[in-house]
Enzyme design. Structure first.
Site, PDB file in Angstrom:
ATOM      1  CG  HIS A   1      40.391 -81.923  47.583  1.00 44.64           C
ATOM      2  ND1 HIS A   1      40.082 -83.233  47.915  1.00 44.64           N
ATOM      3  CD2 HIS A   1      39.211 -81.254  47.589  1.00 44.64           C
ATOM      4  CE1 HIS A   1      38.776 -83.347  48.101  1.00 44.64           C
ATOM      5  NE2 HIS A   1      38.220 -82.153  47.910  1.00 44.64           N
TER       6      HIS A   1
ATOM      7  CD  GLU B   1      30.853 -84.468  47.476  1.00 43.66           C
ATOM      8  OE1 GLU B   1      31.113 -84.259  46.272  1.00 43.66           O
ATOM      9  OE2 GLU B   1      29.924 -83.903  48.068  1.00 43.66           O
ATOM     10  CB  VAL B   2      37.547 -86.436  45.393  1.00 41.99           C
ATOM     11  CG1 VAL B   2      38.728 -87.024  44.622  1.00 41.99           C
ATOM     12  CG2 VAL B   2      36.401 -86.078  44.447  1.00 41.99           C
TER      13      VAL B   2
ATOM     14  CG  ASN C   1      35.278 -81.275  53.160  1.00 38.36           C
ATOM     15  OD1 ASN C   1      35.069 -80.453  54.033  1.00 38.36           O
ATOM     16  ND2 ASN C   1      34.898 -81.098  51.910  1.00 38.36           N
TER      17      ASN C   1
END
Length: 114
Positions: free
Chosen positions: A99, A94-95, A86
C-alpha cells in the site's frame, strides 16, 4: 489469513472509502499523520514491494493513476503531496499488503524521523 486491507476490499469491515475501481481501493487512514492521509491499496494481496512481479504491473499502474486522480480531487496536486510505501519491519511496514500512504494538506517536514 486475510489482511485487514483484504477485509476492507471485501467489505467485511468498514472504511472511509474515497476511491475504488476494479484494481484499487483508497480510504482514509484511521490514524492520520497529516491533514490528508489516504491509503491506496491494490485489490490483489501482494505482501510487500519485494513480492511484486511483472504480472502485477496493471495493479501498480492503476495505483499511480488513482493517486493522481485522488490528489487532484482533494486539491493537493498543485501544492504537492508525499507518497510513502514501507517494506518489511525495518521499513516500518505494519500491514503486509502492499500500500501507499498519500500525505498532504500542509507543508510536510523532513522525510526521516527517529
Amino acid at each position: 489469513m486475510a489482511t485487514i486491507f483484504t477485509k476492507i476490499i471485501n467489505k467485511e469491515i468498514p472504511a472511509s472509502i474515497i476511491f475504488e475501481n476494479d484494481k484499487v481501493i483508497a480510504f482514509k487512514d484511521i490514524n492520520p499523520i497529516a491533514p490528508i492521509h489516504i491509503l491506496v491499496v491494490p485489490k490483489k494481496e501482494i505482501p510487500t514491494l519485494n513480492d511484486i512481479t511483472a504480472e502485477d504491473s496493471d495493479y501498480l499502474i492503476a495505483m499511480y493513476l488513482a493517486i493522481k486522480d485522488i490528489a487532484i480531487s482533494l486539491n493537493i496536486s498543485e501544492n504537492g503531496y508525499r507518497l510513502i510505501t514501507n517494506c518489511n519491519s525495518y521499513g516500518g511496514q505494519e500491514v503486509f499488503h502492499l500500500h501507499f500512504h498519500l500525505l498532504g494538506g500542509k507543508k510536510l517536514g523532513p522525510m526521516l524521523s527517529f
